[in-house]
Structure formats: C-alpha cells, structure tokens
Design a protein around this motif. Structure first.
Motif, PDB file in Angstrom:
ATOM      1  N   ASP A  29      -7.227  41.451 118.168  1.00 38.67           N
ATOM      2  CA  ASP A  29      -7.925  40.774 117.078  1.00 38.67           C
ATOM      3  C   ASP A  29      -6.943  39.858 116.368  1.00 38.67           C
ATOM      4  OD1 ASP A  29      -9.948  40.021 115.424  1.00 38.67           O
ATOM      5  OD2 ASP A  29      -9.971  41.844 114.216  1.00 38.67           O
ATOM      6  N   GLU A  30      -7.456  38.788 115.781  1.00 41.40           N
ATOM      7  CA  GLU A  30      -6.613  37.855 115.046  1.00 41.40           C
ATOM      8  C   GLU A  30      -7.417  37.243 113.915  1.00 41.40           C
ATOM      9  OE1 GLU A  30      -7.159  33.851 117.788  1.00 41.40           O
ATOM     10  OE2 GLU A  30      -5.377  35.088 118.062  1.00 41.40           O
ATOM     11  N   GLU A  31      -6.694  36.766 112.905  1.00 44.05           N
ATOM     12  CA  GLU A  31      -7.357  36.216 111.737  1.00 44.05           C
ATOM     13  C   GLU A  31      -6.388  35.298 110.999  1.00 44.05           C
ATOM     14  OE1 GLU A  31     -10.430  35.300 109.752  1.00 44.05           O
ATOM     15  OE2 GLU A  31     -10.738  37.171 110.876  1.00 44.05           O
ATOM     16  N   THR A  32      -6.925  34.253 110.397  1.00 42.71           N
ATOM     17  CA  THR A  32      -6.154  33.417 109.478  1.00 42.71           C
ATOM     18  C   THR A  32      -6.622  33.761 108.067  1.00 42.71           C
ATOM     19  OG1 THR A  32      -5.898  31.628 111.088  1.00 42.71           O
ATOM     20  CG2 THR A  32      -5.584  31.077 108.783  1.00 42.71           C
ATOM     21  N   SER A  62       3.798  40.041  98.628  1.00 40.85           N
ATOM     22  CA  SER A  62       4.259  38.752  98.110  1.00 40.85           C
ATOM     23  C   SER A  62       4.053  38.697  96.600  1.00 40.85           C
ATOM     24  CB  SER A  62       3.511  37.600  98.784  1.00 40.85           C
ATOM     25  OG  SER A  62       3.950  36.361  98.294  1.00 40.85           O
ATOM     26  N   LYS A  63       5.057  38.164  95.895  1.00 38.11           N
ATOM     27  CA  LYS A  63       4.936  38.024  94.443  1.00 38.11           C
ATOM     28  C   LYS A  63       3.786  37.094  94.104  1.00 38.11           C
ATOM     29  CE  LYS A  63       7.490  36.658  90.293  1.00 38.11           C
ATOM     30  NZ  LYS A  63       8.779  36.140  89.762  1.00 38.11           N
ATOM     31  N   ASN A  64       3.693  35.992  94.817  1.00 42.53           N
ATOM     32  CA  ASN A  64       2.590  35.047  94.663  1.00 42.53           C
ATOM     33  C   ASN A  64       1.770  35.050  95.951  1.00 42.53           C
ATOM     34  OD1 ASN A  64       3.681  34.080  92.114  1.00 42.53           O
ATOM     35  ND2 ASN A  64       5.215  33.011  93.347  1.00 42.53           N
ATOM     36  N   PRO A  65       0.442  34.952  95.852  1.00 44.08           N
ATOM     37  CA  PRO A  65      -0.382  34.969  97.068  1.00 44.08           C
ATOM     38  C   PRO A  65       0.069  33.905  98.067  1.00 44.08           C
ATOM     39  CG  PRO A  65      -1.770  35.146  95.118  1.00 44.08           C
ATOM     40  CD  PRO A  65      -0.383  34.861  94.622  1.00 44.08           C
ATOM     41  N   ILE A  66       0.143  34.308  99.323  1.00 42.41           N
ATOM     42  CA  ILE A  66       0.530  33.383 100.394  1.00 42.41           C
ATOM     43  C   ILE A  66      -0.708  32.575 100.773  1.00 42.41           C
ATOM     44  CG2 ILE A  66       1.523  33.206 102.691  1.00 42.41           C
ATOM     45  CD1 ILE A  66       2.702  36.017 102.227  1.00 42.41           C
ATOM     46  N   LYS A  67      -0.587  31.268 100.768  1.00 45.20           N
ATOM     47  CA  LYS A  67      -1.747  30.397 100.942  1.00 45.20           C
ATOM     48  C   LYS A  67      -2.451  30.616 102.281  1.00 45.20           C
ATOM     49  CE  LYS A  67      -0.175  26.742  97.841  1.00 45.20           C
ATOM     50  NZ  LYS A  67       0.175  25.299  97.720  1.00 45.20           N
ATOM     51  N   SER A  68      -1.682  30.743 103.343  1.00 44.62           N
ATOM     52  CA  SER A  68      -2.306  30.901 104.658  1.00 44.62           C
ATOM     53  C   SER A  68      -1.397  31.734 105.557  1.00 44.62           C
ATOM     54  CB  SER A  68      -2.564  29.541 105.305  1.00 44.62           C
ATOM     55  OG  SER A  68      -3.179  29.679 106.569  1.00 44.62           O
ATOM     56  N   VAL A  69      -1.950  32.782 106.144  1.00 43.34           N
ATOM     57  CA  VAL A  69      -1.198  33.693 107.013  1.00 43.34           C
ATOM     58  C   VAL A  69      -1.978  33.893 108.305  1.00 43.34           C
ATOM     59  CG1 VAL A  69      -0.060  35.921 107.218  1.00 43.34           C
ATOM     60  CG2 VAL A  69      -0.381  34.917 104.967  1.00 43.34           C
ATOM     61  N   ARG A  70      -1.270  33.796 109.411  1.00 38.31           N
ATOM     62  CA  ARG A  70      -1.868  34.087 110.717  1.00 38.31           C
ATOM     63  C   ARG A  70      -1.446  35.477 111.142  1.00 38.31           C
ATOM     64  NH1 ARG A  70      -6.284  32.533 113.437  1.00 38.31           N
ATOM     65  NH2 ARG A  70      -6.041  32.715 115.701  1.00 38.31           N
ATOM     66  N   ILE A  71      -2.412  36.380 111.357  1.00 36.94           N
ATOM     67  CA  ILE A  71      -2.099  37.760 111.718  1.00 36.94           C
ATOM     68  C   ILE A  71      -2.820  38.122 113.012  1.00 36.94           C
ATOM     69  CG2 ILE A  71      -1.605  38.564 109.384  1.00 36.94           C
ATOM     70  CD1 ILE A  71      -4.449  39.609 109.209  1.00 36.94           C
ATOM     71  N   THR A  72      -2.203  39.007 113.781  1.00 33.82           N
ATOM     72  CA  THR A  72      -2.818  39.504 115.015  1.00 33.82           C
ATOM     73  C   THR A  72      -2.546  40.995 115.149  1.00 33.82           C
ATOM     74  OG1 THR A  72      -0.922  39.186 116.508  1.00 33.82           O
ATOM     75  CG2 THR A  72      -2.357  37.287 116.132  1.00 33.82           C
ATOM     76  N   SER A  73      -3.407  41.645 115.932  1.00 36.85           N
ATOM     77  CA  SER A  73      -3.242  43.066 116.245  1.00 36.85           C
ATOM     78  C   SER A  73      -3.610  43.275 117.702  1.00 36.85           C
ATOM     79  CB  SER A  73      -4.130  43.926 115.349  1.00 36.85           C
ATOM     80  OG  SER A  73      -4.078  45.287 115.736  1.00 36.85           O
ATOM     81  N   ARG A 127       0.655  46.557 118.355  1.00 37.68           N
ATOM     82  CA  ARG A 127       1.594  45.451 118.141  1.00 37.68           C
ATOM     83  C   ARG A 127       0.984  44.529 117.090  1.00 37.68           C
ATOM     84  NH1 ARG A 127       3.167  43.098 123.346  1.00 37.68           N
ATOM     85  NH2 ARG A 127       4.830  44.685 123.188  1.00 37.68           N
ATOM     86  N   TYR A 128       1.695  44.381 115.963  1.00 35.64           N
ATOM     87  CA  TYR A 128       1.247  43.527 114.875  1.00 35.64           C
ATOM     88  C   TYR A 128       2.137  42.285 114.790  1.00 35.64           C
ATOM     89  CZ  TYR A 128      -1.040  47.839 113.173  1.00 35.64           C
ATOM     90  OH  TYR A 128      -1.789  48.973 113.048  1.00 35.64           O
ATOM     91  N   THR A 129       1.530  41.152 114.444  1.00 35.27           N
ATOM     92  CA  THR A 129       2.315  39.941 114.214  1.00 35.27           C
ATOM     93  C   THR A 129       1.818  39.247 112.951  1.00 35.27           C
ATOM     94  OG1 THR A 129       0.941  38.353 115.433  1.00 35.27           O
ATOM     95  CG2 THR A 129       2.518  39.636 116.721  1.00 35.27           C
ATOM     96  N   THR A 130       2.745  38.614 112.250  1.00 34.68           N
ATOM     97  CA  THR A 130       2.437  37.846 111.044  1.00 34.68           C
ATOM     98  C   THR A 130       3.233  36.552 111.083  1.00 34.68           C
ATOM     99  OG1 THR A 130       1.947  39.770 109.655  1.00 34.68           O
ATOM    100  CG2 THR A 130       2.660  37.787 108.527  1.00 34.68           C
ATOM    101  N   LYS A 131       2.576  35.456 110.698  1.00 36.27           N
ATOM    102  CA  LYS A 131       3.260  34.161 110.661  1.00 36.27           C
ATOM    103  C   LYS A 131       2.726  33.360 109.480  1.00 36.27           C
ATOM    104  CE  LYS A 131       4.033  29.951 113.398  1.00 36.27           C
ATOM    105  NZ  LYS A 131       3.748  29.272 114.693  1.00 36.27           N
TER     106      LYS A 131
END
Length: 634
Positions: free
Chosen positions: A263-266, A286-297, A313-317
């Motif tokens: 699964d993946e999501e922006t 994050s101290k301030n919300p991250i505007k856009s994050v790409r995550i996968t599982s 396996r998790y990924t964040t970008k």
C-alpha cells in the motif's frame, strides 16, 4: 733476414729480478698478529661498505615510495574532489571511518554510525522478545536513513555515503550527540540528537550552517527513512496482523496503510508517522506539519515457516524545509513500547497510533476498559484481573441479557396464539402479519424488544475484541499454563501443520469453544421454541442448528494463534452468560406469571408509537393494492 739468438744477459737479468721480488715478498710478509689485525680491518671495512650500501638503498626506496604515495594521495584527492566536491573535506578527517558512537539512558541504548550519521542500532533495554533476546528496533542494516541532495556544482549526493564528525556533549542532564558532515570546520550539515534521562523520545534536528552556496535549495532535498521491522512475538502471523504504518494528518485525523500486501499514500500536513511493530513502535514526529509525505508499506511475510525475521517494510520520503537558504527541520523520534500509558505522556496525540477501534469502540476502550484493567492489574495478577473485569462487565450487562430472555419467554407463551393466527390467515399473509403485530403490540412482546438489547452489547464486545490484542500490560504475563497472555497458550506441539490452525494446540480457545457451544445451544433452543410455526421454518431451524456447531469450530481455529488473554475472556464471559441464563430461567422468570401479565396487557388499550402507526399504514396500503390488483384480474 737477421737470425734470432738467445740473449744470456737478458735471461740472467730476469732471474735476478724474480729473485729480488721473492726476497722482498718474504722479508715483507706480515706476522701472525699483523695478519689478525688486517683480517679484522678487512671485516670492518666490508661491514661498513654493507651498511653504506643498505643506507643508500633505503634512501632510494624511501624516495621512490614517497614519490608514489604523493602521486596516489594526489590522485585520490582529485578523485574525491571530482566526486564529492566541497564535501570531499569530510572524507579527509580522522572520523572518516565506519566507527560507531554508543550513547545510553535508562531505557535506550543507541549507536550512531560515522558513515551516514544515522542511528545504526536501537535497543530497548527493559524488554526482551519471546525467546529472551533483547528487543532491537534497528540493527544489522535493517534501516536506511538518507538525505538526497543536489549541489550548486551539479553533483547529486547521498548522506549515507558520506562521513560525519561525531561530538558528544551535555545540555544539563541531557546528552547531545552532534553528527556533522563538514565542508570546512565552520560549514556543515548537522544531525543533532538530544537524549533525555529515562525517556523514549529523542529530539532530532537537521540543520545546515554556511551551505547556502553549496546545497542547491532550488531542487528538492529529500529525506528517506526506510525500515524493515523485526519479528518479536511467538506467532508471526498474529503479530503481523497488528503491525501497520499509522499516521496523523490534517489536524487530528488518524489513518493507516493496509495491513496486508502493498500500500502507498501521499499524505498532506502530516504530524507524525508511526512504524508500529505490534507492541513496539518507531515514530517520527514533526514540530510543524510536513506539507507532503510519500509513505509505503509492504508485507514481507509470505510463508510463516520461512519468513521469520521481518514482518513489514515501511518507507517515508519528504522534502526538507529551508530558511534563508539553510536546512532547518526540527523533528523527534519515539523508540519504545506501544503502550497507551507511555504514549499519553507526550503532547502529540501519539496514543492514537494504537488500534483501539474507531468511533464509540475506541471511546469505550479508552474511557472504560483501559482504566479499569489498569486499576485491577495494579493489585491483582493479570489473569485474575481479566476474570474480575469480565465478571464486572457481565454483571453490568446482565440487565440486557434479562431483557432478551424475557422477550423470548413472552414470544414462547404467545406461540400457540400466533400459530392460530397464521393458520387462520394462511391464504392472506399480509393480514396474518397485521394481526401478529397487533397481538405482539398488545402483549408487549415485540421481537424488536429482544433484538435491541442485543445490539447494545455489540459495541462492548467489539471494544473488548480490540482491547486484548493491544493491551501492552498483558505482554509476557503468565497465568496458569499460559506463559504469555499476549500470545497463544500452547499445551501441545504437533509434528505437522494444520491449515488455518497451526502446528500447536492452545487450551484456552478449546475451553472458550466449549462454553460458546453450550451457550448457543441454550439460546438457540429458546429462540426456536419462541418462533411461530410457518413455512420455511424447518430450513431456518437447520441453519440455526448448524450455527451451534459452526461458531465454536470457527472460534477453535481462529483463536488458536490469538492472544490467550482474549480466549480467556471469551471462556469466562460465556461461562458467566450460561450461569446468568440458568438463574434467570429457573429463579427469576415464571412463564405462568408472564402469561397472566400478557392477558392483562391485552385488555389494556395500547397506544401505538409513530413507527408502529407507520408500519400499520404501509401494510394496509399494501393490502388495498393487492385487493385492487385481484379485482382487476377478475
């Protein structure tokens, strides 16, 4: 031609010279002492010449080596400059090795790698897995933490390939680890970690100094955080069911990626990302919300018998933020237990990463069951605490069970009259239904009065179903033959594996299945006795009989790999339900009194509520339409 003759004088002269030479050699021959002295002098001369030769050779070799080394270093430096540009400086420092720096507090043991500057090992000091091995969240390269960035001289670099300069200092009681990727002593990219005493949260800041003309901020500078989660529980399939990537975004919305498959999501405006491994979590805040994050599982468990090291396996970008051309990204990392008591200590709503259930189910868990079980387990063994909590819940819900049983008893008393109505109007089902509803309404024995109490119990049952698999307090707590109430209670291991069941036999699910069987046999028999006789009922009766056997069998298979604490709850719950039903049936309800009360109720005028009026009107309209259709046909 002149004739050659022998010259006697010449011969005599040669003889005399030879004799004189022999005499001189004899008279000048050295004595034994002189011979020894000469031999010693000769030996010294040979050794002196040998040393001189070695010195000369050494000097020549050193000069050659120096020349070669200078050429090699120069070539390497040129190669580094070509590859790394300004960051070549970091590879010439003494810290440019694969050494690690160890820092600890009361609960965490952390290792920082010079190469990449990241956390290369994370151990939770107070916990071990099912095999008594210390809990590691990061170890042996199961993570990749990297910043990918471009430079102003058109290079693309990755921090994982570069060497950081480590420095350890103190900020009051806190330990600060600074990892600097240097361009020069006063220009660098820094990872700053701050570890507090007895705390699972690590403050983490990424910042740069003097690199506005080195890092190309017009291009995205992306942070990548990948992690393969280690298996820690006895049942990898059960653990994997509660291992998910959860995140909070858009204020306080909490969502999660799929539990199975890929699964993946922006995600927009992400506050935190939780790499949950059932009872342990690695959370990026994050101290301030991250505007856009790409995550996968990605689910790594295809075969439990083979894939026993990692579960997901998790990924964040996401891109880092810049201020005045410099990187400035304040973050935090939580490395610790997925325990609501621990996570609630922080102000970031982290306890929402625990799957207590959505809506009212989660509210019941957080407001009632978690505090109640926490109180009971503070002075009782955890197995006894489960039993006591189950008894309290069943006593609290006993009025619901009483209402259900009372409704079934009323319908059982009315059954002869209801059968008579259906027999009288067997050719007019609509009229039979109207009279049936009218009789039930007058007697106060509507089937809905038995269904509604049952619906009230559903939120409680589902909330408890979600509570036990997520109750960290049950982890590695024993009770009777169960070594761990958060895992299965195997009493026998099989030499083979049964599909959907496993290679072991758990006892609590067997006891729960037996209790469910007798409870369903009692309730189904009561329901069938209260149902009016009508067409199709034999088939319905068969289906209900099948459910008596199917439900316990499903319980037996489904819960064999589940937490034994949950099976213990179902066993105690259904046993108490059987007891309550026997008490209600034998000591509280009297069918003769119920029959007498129904006759009294039938004589009283009964007001219809809006729903009943609406239903009656609809049925009358349907009856009129049917009669009109029959007339038209004639």
């Amino acid at each position: 031609m002149e004739e050659k003759k022998i010259d006697i004088n010449s011969i005599i002269g040669f003889v005399l010279i030879f004799g004189i030479l022999v005499y001189m050699m004899y008279t000048n021959a050295p004595t034994e002492e002189e011979k020894a002295a000469q031999e010693q002098a000769k030996q010294e001369q040979v050794e002196a010449e040998k040393k001189a030769t070695e010195k000369t050779n050494t000097a020549v070799t050193t000069a050659e080596d120096f020349s070669a080394a200078t050429v090699t270093d120069s070539m390497q430096l040129v190669a580094l400059n070509n590859k790394l540009g300004a960051f070549a400086y970091s590879s010439t420092l003494p810290s440019a090795t694969n050494k690690e720096t160890l820092v600890e507090n009361d609960v965490l043991a952390l290792k920082f790698s010079n190469k990449g500057g990241y956390l290369s090992e994370i151990r939770l000091k107070q916990f071990v897995d099912f095999d008594s091995i210390p809990i590691y969240l990061v170890r042996n390269g199961n993570t990749d933490f990297n910043i990918n960035f471009g430079t102003t001289d058109s290079r693309i670099l990755n921090t994982r390939d570069l060497y950081f300069e480590p420095t350890i200092s103190k900020n009051g009681e806190n330990t600060v680890v600074s990892m600097k990727l240097q361009v020069s002593p006063d220009k660098y990219l820094e990872y700053r970690y701050e570890l507090k005493p007895d705390d699972y949260m690590v403050d983490f800041t990424i910042r740069s100094q003097g690199l506005s003309n080195v890092i190309n901020s017009s291009q995205e500078v992306n942070l990548n955080w990948d992690l393969d989660t280690y298996r820690h529980d006895q049942s990898i399939s059960y653990e994997n069911r509660y291992t998910r990537l959860t995140y909070q975004h858009d204020g306080k919305k909490v969502d999660k990626l799929s539990q199975a498959g890929e699964d993946e999501e922006t995600v927009k405006d992400a506050k935190w990302l939780s790499y949950r491994q059932h009872f342990f979590s690695s959370i990026l805040v994050s101290k301030n919300p991250i505007k856009s994050v790409r995550i996968t599982s990605e689910d790594l468990v295809e075969n439990e018998d083979i894939d026993t090291v990692f579960t997901k396996r998790y990924t964040t970008k996401f891109p880092l933020t810049f201020e005045a051309g410099e990187v400035n990204q304040p973050l935090k990392f939580f490395f610790g237990p997925t325990d609501s008591k621990v996570l609630k200590k922080y102000d970031d709503n982290l306890d929402e990463s625990i799957p207590f259930g959505w809506g009212i189910f989660g509210w019941i868990n957080k407001a009632i069951f978690i505090p109640l079980f926490g109180f009971l387990s503070s002075f009782l063994p955890h197995g006894i605490a489960i039993i006591v909590m189950t008894i309290l819940i069943k006593l609290l819900m006993s009025f619901v069970q009483y209402k259900q049983f009372l409704s079934q008893a009323k319908l059982k008393v009315l059954k002869p009259e209801l059968d008579a109505i259906r027999e009288k109007n067997k050719d007019n089902k609509m009229k039979a239904q109207q009279e049936t509803m009218a009789l039930q309404n007058k007697a106060g024995a509507s089937p809905l009065s038995g269904c509604l109490p049952g619906l009230i119990q559903l939120p409680v049952f589902y909330a408890l179903f979600m509570f036990f698999p997520t109750a960290f307090d049950l982890r590695q707590k024993s009770f009777l033959w169960a070594d761990d109430l958060s895992s299965y209670d195997a009493v026998l291991y099989l030499p083979f594996k049964i599909p959907f069941y496993g290679d072991h036999v758990s006892l609590f699910p067997i006891l729960a299945a037996i209790a469910i069987f007798f409870y369903m046999k009692m309730t189904t028999g009561q329901q069938m006795a209260s149902q009016p006789t009508q067409e199709g009922m034999p088939d319905m009766g068969k289906m209900m009989k099948y459910m008596i056997y199917f439900s316990p069998l499903m319980m037996l298979f489904f819960f064999n790999n589940y937490a034994s604490g949950l099976s213990l709850y179902y066993f105690i719950s259904n046993t108490i339900s059987i007891g309550i039903m026997l008490v209600i049936k034998n000591y509280i309800l009297d069918e003769d009194k119920i029959h007498a009360q129904i006759q009294v109720n039938k004589k009283k005028p009964k007001k219809q509520n809006r729903f009943q009026k609406k239903m009656e009107e609809m049925m009358e309209q349907a009856e009129q339409q049917k009669q009109a259709q029959n007339k038209n046909k004639k």
